[in-house]
Design an enzyme around this catalytic site. Structure first.
Site, PDB file in Angstrom:
ATOM      1  N   GLY A 174       0.820  -1.221   0.000  1.00 16.61           N
ATOM      2  CA  GLY A 174       0.000   0.000   0.000  1.00 16.61           C
ATOM      3  C   GLY A 174       0.843   1.255   0.000  1.00 16.61           C
ATOM      4  N   SER A 183       1.106   3.559  -2.520  1.00 17.54           N
ATOM      5  CA  SER A 183       0.733   4.568  -3.524  1.00 17.54           C
ATOM      6  C   SER A 183       0.231   5.870  -2.915  1.00 17.54           C
ATOM      7  CB  SER A 183      -0.352   4.001  -4.454  1.00 17.54           C
ATOM      8  OG  SER A 183      -1.414   3.466  -3.679  1.00 17.54           O
ATOM      9  N   ARG A 184      -0.276   5.787  -1.696  1.00 18.20           N
ATOM     10  CA  ARG A 184      -0.916   6.973  -1.092  1.00 18.20           C
ATOM     11  C   ARG A 184      -0.635   6.999   0.409  1.00 18.20           C
ATOM     12  NH1 ARG A 184      -6.276   6.441  -0.800  1.00 18.20           N
ATOM     13  NH2 ARG A 184      -6.391   4.267  -1.427  1.00 18.20           N
ATOM     14  N   ASN A 217       1.724  -2.413   5.426  1.00 17.53           N
ATOM     15  CA  ASN A 217       1.009  -1.148   5.620  1.00 17.53           C
ATOM     16  C   ASN A 217      -0.383  -1.106   4.987  1.00 17.53           C
ATOM     17  OD1 ASN A 217       0.967   2.002   5.934  1.00 17.53           O
ATOM     18  ND2 ASN A 217       0.636   1.616   3.751  1.00 17.53           N
ATOM     19  N   TYR A 236     -12.006  -3.439  12.059  1.00 18.68           N
ATOM     20  CA  TYR A 236     -10.682  -2.798  11.944  1.00 18.68           C
ATOM     21  C   TYR A 236      -9.859  -3.016  13.222  1.00 18.68           C
ATOM     22  CZ  TYR A 236      -7.426   1.111  11.011  1.00 18.68           C
ATOM     23  OH  TYR A 236      -6.313   1.892  10.789  1.00 18.68           O
ATOM     24  N   ALA A 261     -10.211  -5.345  15.437  1.00 17.83           N
ATOM     25  CA  ALA A 261      -9.850  -6.766  15.568  1.00 17.83           C
ATOM     26  C   ALA A 261      -8.656  -7.090  14.671  1.00 17.83           C
ATOM     27  CB  ALA A 261     -11.047  -7.643  15.199  1.00 17.83           C
ATOM     28  N   LYS A 318      -6.362  -4.972  13.607  1.00 19.34           N
ATOM     29  CA  LYS A 318      -5.156  -4.280  14.085  1.00 19.34           C
ATOM     30  C   LYS A 318      -4.635  -4.902  15.383  1.00 19.34           C
ATOM     31  CE  LYS A 318      -4.821  -1.320  10.740  1.00 19.34           C
ATOM     32  NZ  LYS A 318      -3.727  -1.470   9.758  1.00 19.34           N
TER      33      LYS A 318
HETATM   34  P1  NAP Z   1      -4.844   5.321   2.597  1.00 19.02           P
HETATM   35  O1  NAP Z   1      -4.399   6.713   2.416  1.00 19.02           O
HETATM   36  O2  NAP Z   1      -6.285   4.978   2.384  1.00 19.02           O
HETATM   37  O3  NAP Z   1      -3.932   4.370   1.680  1.00 19.02           O
HETATM   38  C1  NAP Z   1      -4.124   2.980   1.704  1.00 19.02           C
HETATM   39  C2  NAP Z   1      -3.079   2.291   0.873  1.00 19.02           C
HETATM   40  O4  NAP Z   1      -3.322   0.877   0.955  1.00 19.02           O
HETATM   41  C3  NAP Z   1      -3.152   2.657  -0.601  1.00 19.02           C
HETATM   42  O5  NAP Z   1      -1.870   2.608  -1.140  1.00 19.02           O
HETATM   43  C4  NAP Z   1      -4.015   1.528  -1.195  1.00 19.02           C
HETATM   44  O6  NAP Z   1      -3.790   1.261  -2.574  1.00 19.02           O
HETATM   45  C5  NAP Z   1      -3.507   0.368  -0.360  1.00 19.02           C
HETATM   46  N1  NAP Z   1      -4.452  -0.742  -0.335  1.00 19.02           N
HETATM   47  C6  NAP Z   1      -5.729  -0.768   0.141  1.00 19.02           C
HETATM   48  N2  NAP Z   1      -6.271  -1.979  -0.057  1.00 19.02           N
HETATM   49  C7  NAP Z   1      -5.340  -2.727  -0.681  1.00 19.02           C
HETATM   50  C8  NAP Z   1      -5.287  -4.062  -1.164  1.00 19.02           C
HETATM   51  N3  NAP Z   1      -6.338  -4.900  -1.050  1.00 19.02           N
HETATM   52  N4  NAP Z   1      -4.152  -4.501  -1.762  1.00 19.02           N
HETATM   53  C9  NAP Z   1      -3.089  -3.686  -1.892  1.00 19.02           C
HETATM   54  N5  NAP Z   1      -3.061  -2.405  -1.458  1.00 19.02           N
HETATM   55  C10 NAP Z   1      -4.178  -1.940  -0.857  1.00 19.02           C
HETATM   56  O7  NAP Z   1      -4.537   4.784   4.086  1.00 19.02           O
HETATM   57  P2  NAP Z   1      -3.531   5.364   5.191  1.00 19.02           P
HETATM   58  O8  NAP Z   1      -4.297   6.267   6.064  1.00 19.02           O
HETATM   59  O9  NAP Z   1      -2.275   5.797   4.562  1.00 19.02           O
HETATM   60  O10 NAP Z   1      -3.287   4.025   6.040  1.00 19.02           O
HETATM   61  C11 NAP Z   1      -2.133   3.213   5.863  1.00 19.02           C
HETATM   62  C12 NAP Z   1      -2.082   2.210   6.999  1.00 19.02           C
HETATM   63  O11 NAP Z   1      -1.994   2.905   8.243  1.00 19.02           O
HETATM   64  C13 NAP Z   1      -3.328   1.334   7.087  1.00 19.02           C
HETATM   65  O12 NAP Z   1      -2.973   0.024   7.461  1.00 19.02           O
HETATM   66  C14 NAP Z   1      -4.127   1.997   8.169  1.00 19.02           C
HETATM   67  O13 NAP Z   1      -4.995   1.102   8.814  1.00 19.02           O
HETATM   68  C15 NAP Z   1      -3.032   2.478   9.101  1.00 19.02           C
HETATM   69  N6  NAP Z   1      -3.448   3.567   9.975  1.00 19.02           N
HETATM   70  C16 NAP Z   1      -3.898   4.743   9.461  1.00 19.02           C
HETATM   71  C17 NAP Z   1      -4.304   5.744  10.339  1.00 19.02           C
HETATM   72  C18 NAP Z   1      -4.815   7.079   9.850  1.00 19.02           C
HETATM   73  O14 NAP Z   1      -5.253   7.876  10.698  1.00 19.02           O
HETATM   74  N7  NAP Z   1      -4.768   7.379   8.579  1.00 19.02           N
HETATM   75  C19 NAP Z   1      -4.262   5.533  11.715  1.00 19.02           C
HETATM   76  C20 NAP Z   1      -3.793   4.317  12.195  1.00 19.02           C
HETATM   77  C21 NAP Z   1      -3.384   3.339  11.318  1.00 19.02           C
HETATM   78  P3  NAP Z   1      -4.657   2.078  -3.717  1.00 19.02           P
HETATM   79  O15 NAP Z   1      -4.065   3.485  -3.714  1.00 19.02           O
HETATM   80  O16 NAP Z   1      -4.393   1.362  -4.982  1.00 19.02           O
HETATM   81  O17 NAP Z   1      -6.076   2.077  -3.268  1.00 19.02           O
END
Ligand code: NAP
Length: 248
Positions: free
Chosen positions: A13, A15-16, A91, A156, A158, A160
């Site tokens: 993950g 890309s973003r 991630n 989510y 569960a 994590k």
């Molecule tokens: P995000 O901006 O929504 O980005 C999610 C990334 O995961 C994207 O690159 C997406 O690819 C990829 N992805 C999603 N489903 C996928 C799949 N089935 N196969 C391969 N790649 C997949 O999320 P984020 O906020 O950066 O979160 C990243 C991590 O940190 C996650 O595990 C999230 O639970 C954790 N986290 C985030 C926060 C927060 O506040 N943001 C807090 C705690 C933990 P595409 O671009 O192709 O969709």
């Protein structure tokens, strides 16, 4: 020279959001970085260019993290190209929030598979390579929801929390092979995932964060760099909350 000069990393993950920042921070420290994404091809191409601009090699792999076969294929591609794998960052993640009574079986399965099974898929494939090398780092992106729970996120939280159990267990299984396994539990981070929250939800969240602000993705990425680097050489099985003081 960066602290991870010429190391090979794979970020799921990438890309973003947080994953993108992790890819760029690892490249900044000298890594060549492969990353997976699900569908955001244009965003993935842009990340490849940003890594190349830092003079490092990048590889974007379109692969569904839920799939055991695709994860094995992605790791094979990385090892085929770079001949080793030093750092795996699990991630990739999604949310599908609602109260348990309204949560569909599909939303449960999708979130568990994307957030937790994916870490199993990639860790299993990567640790074979790392065991052969007798060296490696696995870093799992959990969440404070997995530490303290969060209403509306049964699936989510569960997943994590499952990642934390996996982190500690793998740390015990792999320590003798010189593979360190640690987790990060971010609080609220400014990404597409949290843009979905309503203003009311954001206000309620800020009320419980002592630092009274959300994190930038770079503030999570810098902790990944720490856990991938020699600075954390005696740490394994740990969970670092990066959350502005929310969990303490
Ligand atoms: P995000 O901006 O929504 O980005 C999610 C990334 O995961 C994207 O690159 C997406 O690819 C990829 N992805 C999603 N489903 C996928 C799949 N089935 N196969 C391969 N790649 C997949 O999320 P984020 O906020 O950066 O979160 C990243 C991590 O940190 C996650 O595990 C999230 O639970 C954790 N986290 C985030 C926060 C927060 O506040 N943001 C807090 C705690 C933990 P595409 O671009 O192709 O969709």
């Amino acid at each position: 020279m960066g602290v991870l000069q010429d190391k090979i990393a794979l970020v799921t993950g990438g890309s973003r959001g947080i994953g993108r920042s992790v890819v760029l921070a690892l490249a900044e420290q000298g890594c060549h970085v492969a990353f997976t994404y699900k569908s955001a091809s244009a965003a993935a191409d842009a990340v490849v260019k940003e890594v190349a601009a830092k003079g490092r090699k990048a590889m974007a792999i379109q692969s569904d993290a839920k799939s055991f076969q695709e994860a094995a294929g992605a790791v094979d591609k990385v090892v085929g190209e770079f001949k080793r794998l030093d750092v795996l960052v699990n991630n990739a993640g999604i949310t599908k929030d609602t109260l348990l009574l309204r949560m569909s079986e599909q939303d449960w399965d999708e979130v568990i598979d994307t957030n937790l099974k994916s870490a199993f898929n990639f860790s299993k494939a990567a640790c074979k390579q790392m065991m052969g090398q007798r060296e490696g780092r696995i870093i799992n992106m959990s969440s404070i929801a997995g530490v303290i729970g969060n209403a509306g996120q049964t699936n989510y939280a569960a997943a994590k929390a499952g990642m934390l159990g996996m982190t500690k267990t793998l740390a015990k299984e792999l320590a003798s092979r010189n593979i360190q396994v640690n987790a990060i539990a971010p609080g609220f981070v400014e990404t597409d995932m949290t843009h979905k929250l309503t203003d009311q939800q954001k206000e309620a969240l800020m009320a419980v964060v002592p630092m009274k602000r959300v994190a930038k993705p770079e503030e999570i990425a810098s902790v990944v760099v720490f856990l991938a680097s020699p600075a954390s050489s005696y740490m394994t099985g740990q969970v670092l909350c990066v959350d502005g003081g929310l969990v303490m």
